[in-house]
Every structure is written in structure tokens, then in C-alpha cells.
Design a protein around this motif. Sequence first.
Motif, PDB file in Angstrom:
ATOM      1  N   ILE A  57       0.849  -1.202   0.000  1.00 19.36           N
ATOM      2  CA  ILE A  57       0.000   0.000   0.000  1.00 19.36           C
ATOM      3  C   ILE A  57       0.876   1.241   0.000  1.00 19.36           C
ATOM      4  N   LEU A  58       1.888   1.259   0.866  1.00 20.92           N
ATOM      5  CA  LEU A  58       2.760   2.427   0.968  1.00 20.92           C
ATOM      6  C   LEU A  58       3.539   2.669  -0.316  1.00 20.92           C
ATOM      7  N   ALA A  59       4.095   1.625  -0.924  1.00 21.04           N
ATOM      8  CA  ALA A  59       4.857   1.791  -2.168  1.00 21.04           C
ATOM      9  C   ALA A  59       3.981   2.392  -3.264  1.00 21.04           C
ATOM     10  N   ALA A  60       2.731   1.937  -3.345  1.00 17.51           N
ATOM     11  CA  ALA A  60       1.814   2.480  -4.350  1.00 17.51           C
ATOM     12  C   ALA A  60       1.491   3.936  -4.063  1.00 17.51           C
ATOM     13  N   ALA A  61       1.290   4.273  -2.796  1.00 12.67           N
ATOM     14  CA  ALA A  61       0.992   5.666  -2.438  1.00 12.67           C
ATOM     15  C   ALA A  61       2.166   6.574  -2.792  1.00 12.67           C
ATOM     16  N   ILE A  62       3.370   6.155  -2.468  1.00  9.10           N
ATOM     17  CA  ILE A  62       4.557   6.959  -2.783  1.00  9.10           C
ATOM     18  C   ILE A  62       4.709   7.115  -4.288  1.00  9.10           C
ATOM     19  N   GLN A 107       5.889   2.359  12.988  1.00 10.65           N
ATOM     20  CA  GLN A 107       4.427   2.479  13.047  1.00 10.65           C
ATOM     21  C   GLN A 107       3.887   3.763  12.429  1.00 10.65           C
ATOM     22  N   SER A 108       4.700   4.505  11.707  1.00  6.26           N
ATOM     23  CA  SER A 108       4.235   5.759  11.099  1.00  6.26           C
ATOM     24  C   SER A 108       3.180   5.539  10.019  1.00  6.26           C
ATOM     25  N   CYS A 109       3.239   4.407   9.332  1.00 10.66           N
ATOM     26  CA  CYS A 109       2.334   4.166   8.202  1.00 10.66           C
ATOM     27  C   CYS A 109       1.084   3.395   8.603  1.00 10.66           C
ATOM     28  N   LEU A 110       0.900   3.167   9.888  1.00 11.32           N
ATOM     29  CA  LEU A 110      -0.234   2.384  10.375  1.00 11.32           C
ATOM     30  C   LEU A 110      -1.548   3.012   9.911  1.00 11.32           C
ATOM     31  N   CYS A 111      -2.409   2.178   9.362  1.00 14.58           N
ATOM     32  CA  CYS A 111      -3.730   2.626   8.909  1.00 14.58           C
ATOM     33  C   CYS A 111      -4.750   1.573   9.318  1.00 14.58           C
ATOM     34  N   GLN A 112      -6.016   1.878   9.121  1.00 15.06           N
ATOM     35  CA  GLN A 112      -7.065   0.933   9.490  1.00 15.06           C
ATOM     36  C   GLN A 112      -7.871   0.560   8.258  1.00 15.06           C
ATOM     37  N   ARG A 113      -7.978  -0.736   8.024  1.00 12.22           N
ATOM     38  CA  ARG A 113      -8.803  -1.228   6.923  1.00 12.22           C
ATOM     39  C   ARG A 113     -10.265  -1.172   7.328  1.00 12.22           C
ATOM     40  N   PRO A 163       3.256  -8.617  10.643  1.00 13.73           N
ATOM     41  CA  PRO A 163       3.199  -7.345  11.361  1.00 13.73           C
ATOM     42  C   PRO A 163       3.283  -7.552  12.872  1.00 13.73           C
ATOM     43  N   TRP A 164       3.742  -6.532  13.565  1.00 14.85           N
ATOM     44  CA  TRP A 164       3.800  -6.545  15.020  1.00 14.85           C
ATOM     45  C   TRP A 164       2.479  -6.021  15.579  1.00 14.85           C
ATOM     46  N   LEU A 165       1.437  -6.789  15.324  1.00 14.30           N
ATOM     47  CA  LEU A 165       0.100  -6.431  15.782  1.00 14.30           C
ATOM     48  C   LEU A 165      -0.498  -7.621  16.511  1.00 14.30           C
ATOM     49  N   GLU A 223      -5.843  -6.357  17.371  1.00 19.39           N
ATOM     50  CA  GLU A 223      -5.574  -5.208  16.499  1.00 19.39           C
ATOM     51  C   GLU A 223      -5.794  -5.579  15.038  1.00 19.39           C
ATOM     52  N   GLN A 224      -5.356  -6.763  14.653  1.00 13.56           N
ATOM     53  CA  GLN A 224      -5.574  -7.204  13.273  1.00 13.56           C
ATOM     54  C   GLN A 224      -7.060  -7.371  12.990  1.00 13.56           C
ATOM     55  N   ALA A 225      -7.819  -7.912  13.949  1.00 18.25           N
ATOM     56  CA  ALA A 225      -9.268  -8.073  13.779  1.00 18.25           C
ATOM     57  C   ALA A 225      -9.964  -6.719  13.646  1.00 18.25           C
ATOM     58  N   GLN A 226      -9.400  -5.687  14.275  1.00 19.33           N
ATOM     59  CA  GLN A 226      -9.960  -4.332  14.174  1.00 19.33           C
ATOM     60  C   GLN A 226      -9.549  -3.646  12.878  1.00 19.33           C
ATOM     61  N   GLY A 227      -8.719  -4.305  12.066  1.00 15.45           N
ATOM     62  CA  GLY A 227      -8.340  -3.774  10.766  1.00 15.45           C
ATOM     63  C   GLY A 227      -7.038  -3.006  10.732  1.00 15.45           C
ATOM     64  N   TRP A 228      -6.312  -2.903  11.851  1.00 17.07           N
ATOM     65  CA  TRP A 228      -5.047  -2.160  11.848  1.00 17.07           C
ATOM     66  C   TRP A 228      -4.053  -2.851  10.921  1.00 17.07           C
ATOM     67  N   THR A 229      -3.372  -2.055  10.116  1.00 21.40           N
ATOM     68  CA  THR A 229      -2.549  -2.575   9.039  1.00 21.40           C
ATOM     69  C   THR A 229      -1.310  -1.710   8.855  1.00 21.40           C
ATOM     70  N   TYR A 230      -0.169  -2.346   8.658  1.00 17.25           N
ATOM     71  CA  TYR A 230       1.057  -1.628   8.304  1.00 17.25           C
ATOM     72  C   TYR A 230       1.080  -1.458   6.786  1.00 17.25           C
ATOM     73  N   ALA A 231       0.933  -0.239   6.308  1.00 18.24           N
ATOM     74  CA  ALA A 231       0.900   0.013   4.869  1.00 18.24           C
ATOM     75  C   ALA A 231       2.220  -0.347   4.193  1.00 18.24           C
ATOM     76  N   CYS A 232       3.317  -0.291   4.935  1.00 18.59           N
ATOM     77  CA  CYS A 232       4.622  -0.601   4.353  1.00 18.59           C
ATOM     78  C   CYS A 232       4.837  -2.089   4.132  1.00 18.59           C
ATOM     79  N   LEU A 233       4.054  -2.929   4.791  1.00 16.87           N
ATOM     80  CA  LEU A 233       4.210  -4.380   4.679  1.00 16.87           C
ATOM     81  C   LEU A 233       3.040  -5.051   3.962  1.00 16.87           C
ATOM     82  N   ALA A 234       1.868  -4.435   3.996  1.00 12.14           N
ATOM     83  CA  ALA A 234       0.642  -5.069   3.507  1.00 12.14           C
ATOM     84  C   ALA A 234       0.487  -4.948   1.998  1.00 12.14           C
ATOM     85  N   LYS A 235       0.121  -6.083   1.406  1.00 11.71           N
ATOM     86  CA  LYS A 235      -0.206  -6.128  -0.022  1.00 11.71           C
ATOM     87  C   LYS A 235      -1.670  -6.535  -0.131  1.00 11.71           C
ATOM     88  N   PRO A 236      -2.470  -5.724  -0.807  1.00  8.90           N
ATOM     89  CA  PRO A 236      -3.904  -6.031  -0.893  1.00  8.90           C
ATOM     90  C   PRO A 236      -4.160  -7.298  -1.705  1.00  8.90           C
TER      91      PRO A 236
END
Length: 81
Positions: A15-20, A36-42, A54-56, A60-73
Amino acid sequence: MPDGVEFDIRADETILAAAIRQHVPWPYRCRTGGCQSCLCQRVQGEVEYGPMEPWLTQQEQAQGWTYACLAKPISDLEIRL
């Protein structure tokens, strides 16, 4: 970040690579999930992390918290910063 911003994510791109790549303003520092700067919520959609888990907590994962730098949709996403 303003509501309604849309951008495309290529296969095997985080997600982060695409945004950049598309000049979408997104907070980040380390790009490895440590800061944790790129943390977002799905709000909708699913992601995968591959070998970098992720270190979640499970909660937190069930609540949708996601590291944009690691997550691939793996589906269309709606996310909240």
C-alpha cells in the motif's frame, strides 16, 4: 488525508509503495514496520503480509489495523489513516 482519495496498487506492491509512487501523501519513516508511522485501518478488504508478519496483536488485526509498508492487498480496499 482527504476523504475519497483513490489510487491503484500493482500486483505484489505494498500500500505504501503504491501511495509513494503516485504522490499520495502518506506518513512513513522506516518502511519496515518498526516505526508504526504508516499504520492505517482497513474499513473493507483484505491484505497479506508474506514473510514479514506485522507486530500487531490478533485483536488489532481483527480491528483492521494494518502496516501500509508491509501489507499487499488481495482485494479492493477502503482504508482510513
